[in-house]
Enzyme design. Structure first.
Site, PDB file in Angstrom:
ATOM      1  N   SER A   1      -3.874  31.117  73.545  1.00 17.65           N
ATOM      2  CA  SER A   1      -3.677  29.760  74.068  1.00 17.65           C
ATOM      3  C   SER A   1      -2.387  29.087  73.613  1.00 17.65           C
ATOM      4  CB  SER A   1      -4.875  28.880  73.683  1.00 17.65           C
ATOM      5  OG  SER A   1      -6.034  29.311  74.356  1.00 17.65           O
TER       6      SER A   1
ATOM      7  N   GLU B   1      36.061  53.453  21.197  1.00 16.26           N
ATOM      8  CA  GLU B   1      36.214  54.710  21.915  1.00 16.26           C
ATOM      9  C   GLU B   1      37.644  55.251  21.919  1.00 16.26           C
ATOM     10  OE1 GLU B   1      33.915  56.721  23.313  1.00 16.26           O
ATOM     11  OE2 GLU B   1      32.364  55.395  22.500  1.00 16.26           O
TER      12      GLU B   1
END
Length: 797
Positions: free
Chosen positions: A355, A78
């Site tokens: 319970s 680049e």
């Protein structure tokens, strides 16, 4: 004229350039500093990366964490003069200008890495000369304010690599499933090659073109001296292996656990969702990935859960907690598709616990008050003011020991027990286990059966039961241990919170009884072979008139090293959506499936508590001792009673013997008084009297040798039909029968006290020569026989 034209054009160009120079100096380039937004990383209990969360399209990485060969690959293709120019490469621009003039359009940019950064971060992507001039001057400004490394870092974090990957970090993970630091030269070259045309060169769709572009990058790296010939050959020959999933394999892992981590960070530590999602935080947790995977695997098994309807599926939530720290090891908040930060049934559920509340509200506080595991509790139909609970099957046993009431999950004994110790003590106990209560609405005996004004979640119940597994001490449940910000500062650190729920002795006794629930009671379905598991089932009824079924199913259980809780039910219960099974057939089986898998890599441990069998044996010994004591007391009472009867009988006999003598004395006195009436007459009467005595008076003592079966043996007191008559003292079969004491079954038979099978032996109470006879005291079926029967019943109790 020409000079004027040249001067004018030069002036115009200079003015134009001056404008852009001034514009560029005033341009705001601060947005470049936003490139370091990072995803938040979740670490497990071992400090390993477990999951990631982020709301960003790209993630930042520091330049020092980027290997040189990755940076060089990008520079080679680049901007190979990156470290030489000041933001604008005039040589490159000249070359691009010539190419564009020849083509009649802009076909080559000639932009440097700094210019590309400017375009991506600050400008539009349009290809015009105006935009190129802006790019030119702003690139120069960036180079003035930032170093080359800063610029390279910002560039790598912002550039688009295709396939939804913004920044080198996302690209490395997306294409190769790797962190940037682990990229090879060949992989770095392929990523660098994508920058020119990300979509066209995507290796997932155009593999050959991507390889060709990679090779070009490698060639440029060799040309510009970034790699040697040997490295070049190896990189070209390397086969690229792509991440087929195309995303970060850690992103989205363990979604329900991560949801809870986010909630805890926000609600407990004051962070915002944005800070958690975009702050690049490192969050260390109590997560155990093996256990978490075990629970998630269970929740993927549809056959373990009841079948729902098209409108609703049967939902569930579960959690696993370390009782020694309170650390949440695993958590799943639902079945089906996960929604980010949606409804988490493991932590946000508010359901009645049924319970599972009995140990917390009734039995644990009762043990604290001095009640025992084997103490007898009432189990009968009762009404407590305006509250009339019932057993599940509407059957009652009268009374049962505490362990049996808990084992069989009987309702009446639990409510009776809470009533006995007092509702205040029950409420205090529940609060000590970490469950918040409404002081007014929860002040009722329904608390024993889980009747809460506000329900509970699995994580709440797991924390409560962890006290039983941890010698009575409860630790606050938590997921986060510490949080580190992106600068490396510790901003959150968990400080352990613990409290005493019950005494160590009570915790051990509760564990003993809850082991019985799983071994022989309602929790059998949760049994794990080779492991000690204690726990309790719970269920609630559908609160709709005319509908018989279950609304909520629960199971809360624990081993010495892990506590788990699971809820099963519908999010919305109605006439079409309710459960037809109990917890023992539903929630307990789900619990067993994930608990056994979660513990597969851990050694089985023992609670080392007193076995229930020892309590039961001790209870039986006490019952037997109590029966013997009661029997001895009854025998003593009967002995005293018999003694009293004997004394009364002797007194009665004595009175009967004394009466004829008194009468004789009176008669003699009378005769003496009438002697003066005439000697001959008196002599005659006296002879008559003596004659009568000689024949034997029925009210006299002695007689002619006595009668058969009398007190003195043959020829003893009285004759046949003598003193007392048949059935009276000294009658036929009277006191002291033929060689026997008493009649058949009377007090004191042969070798027996009080009749056949009665207490006593030969010579005992009522022995030979003792009181008794047919119909006498201690006759057939008297008190001795009934005493013996009671003793037998007690021993079988």
């Amino acid at each position: 004229m020409n000079q004027v034209l040249v001067l004018s054009v030069s002036t115009a160009v200079l003015a134009f350039l001056s404008f852009f120079h001034v514009y560029s100096e005033g341009a705001d380039i601060s947005a470049l500093n936003d490139d370091m937004a990072q995803s938040t990383v979740i670490y497990d209990a071992n400090g390993e990366v477990a999951s990631k969360i982020s709301a960003l399209k790209n993630e930042g990485i520091k330049i020092e964490d980027v290997p040189d060969h990755v940076k060089n690959a990008v520079i080679a293709i680049e901007d190979h003069r990156f470290y030489e120019h000041d933001g604008v490469d005039l040589v490159g621009i000249s070359r691009a200008f010539v190419q564009n003039v020849k083509a009649g359009s802009i076909v080559e940019g000639g932009s440097t890495i700094t210019q590309q950064l400017t375009k991506n971060a600050l400008l539009s992507s349009e290809k015009t000369y105006k935009r190129k001039l802006e790019e030119f001057f702003m690139a120069r400004e960036i180079e003035k304010q930032y170093s080359k490394d800063d610029i390279m870092q910002m560039y790598l974090n912002r550039i688009y690599f295709g396939n939804g990957s913004w920044g080198i970090k996302r690209a490395a993970m997306g294409y190769f499933g790797k962190d940037v630091k682990d990229l090879s030269i060949s992989e770095a070259a392929m990523l660098a090659g994508l920058i020119k045309a990300p979509s066209a060169l995507d290796p997932n769709r155009n593999y050959e073109e991507a390889i060709e572009r990679r090779n070009l990058v490698l060639q440029m790296m060799k040309t510009h001296g970034f790699i040697k010939e040997e490295e070049y050959k190896q990189a070209v020959a390397e086969k690229i292996v792509l991440n087929e999933d195309g995303s970060d394999p850690l992103r989205g892992k363990y979604p329900y656990y991560v949801d809870h981590v986010i909630d805890e960070a926000i609600k407990k530590y004051g962070l915002t969702q944005e800070e958690v999602l975009t702050g690049g935080l490192q969050i260390y947790t109590e997560l155990d990935v093996t256990m978490q995977s075990a629970v998630e695997t269970t929740y993927a098994k549809d056959d373990l859960f009841p079948k729902g309807t098209e409108k609703q599926i049967v939902q569930s939530g579960a959690v696993l907690v370390d009782p020694k720290t309170g650390g949440i090891r695993a958590l799943v908040g639902g079945r089906g598709e996960h929604v980010f930060r949606g409804y988490n049934r493991a932590t946000q559920l508010k359901a009645q616990p049924g319970s599972t509340m009995k140990p917390l509200a009734a039995y644990a506080p009762a043990l604290e008050e001095g009640w025992g595991v084997t103490d007898m509790l009432k189990d009968e139909e009762m009404e407590f003011k305006d509250y009339k609970p019932q057993n599940y099957n509407d059957k009652y046993k009268g009374e049962v020991p505490m362990y049996e009431a808990l084992r069989d999950s009987l309702n009446m004994p639990a409510v009776w027990m809470l009533d006995e110790i007092g509702i205040v003590k029950g409420m205090e106990s529940v609060k000590n286990f970490g469950i918040n209560l409404d002081p007014k609405n929860d002040r009722n005996l329904g608390l024993a059966l889980g009747g809460l004004s506000t329900g509970v979640s699995p994580v709440t119940m797991a924390e409560a039961y962890s006290a039983f597994a941890n010698k009575g001490e409860r630790h606050e449940t938590h997921a986060i241990t510490k949080i580190i910000d992106k600068e490396g500062n510790v901003i959150v650190e968990y400080k352990g919170k613990k409290s005493k729920a019950v005494s160590k002795e009570t915790a051990e006794k509760m564990t003993t009884m809850l082991l019985g629930v799983v071994q022989d009671g309602t929790g059998k379905g949760a049994q794990i072979p080779g492991r000690e598991l204690a726990g309790k089932t719970g269920s609630t009824q559908v609160p709709i008139e005319g509908v018989k079924g279950t609304k909520d199913q629960w199971f809360v259980g624990y081993t010495p090293q892990l506590v788990g809780a699971v809820w099963v039910g519908y999010d919305k219960t109605d006439k079409e959506h309710f459960l037809t099974t109990t917890s023992s057939e539903g929630a307990a089986l789900v619990f067993k499936d994930f608990m056994s898998e979660a513990l597969k890599n851990t050694k089985a441990e023992s609670f080392n508590v007193t076995p229930l069998s020892k309590y039961i044996e001790e209870h039986k010994r006490k019952q037997r001792a109590k029966s013997v004591k009661e029997l001895e007391a009854r025998i003593k009472k009967e002995s005293e009673k018999l003694k009293k009867q004997w004394e009364e009988a002797k007194k009665k006999l004595k009175d009967k013997k004394e009466k004829p003598k008194e009468e004789a004395k009176k008669k003699k006195k009378k005769e003496t008084n009438t002697e003066s009436a005439g000697a001959s007459t008196n002599s005659e009467k006296s002879n008559d009297t003596e004659e009568k005595k000689g024949t034997g008076d029925t009210k006299d003592s002695g007689g002619n040798g006595g009668s058969e079966g009398d007190t003195s043996g043959e020829g003893d007191t009285g004759g046949e039909g003598d003193t007392g008559g048949e059935g009276d003292t000294g009658g036929e079969g009277d006191t002291g029968g033929e060689g026997d004491t008493g009649g058949e079954g009377d007090t004191g038979g042969e070798g027996d006290t009080g009749g056949e099978g009665d207490t006593g032996g030969e010579g005992d109470t009522g022995g030979e020569g003792d009181t008794g006879g047919n119909g006498d005291t201690g006759g057939s079926g008297d008190d001795g026989s009934s005493d013996d029967k009671e003793k037998e019943d007690d021993s079988n109790n």
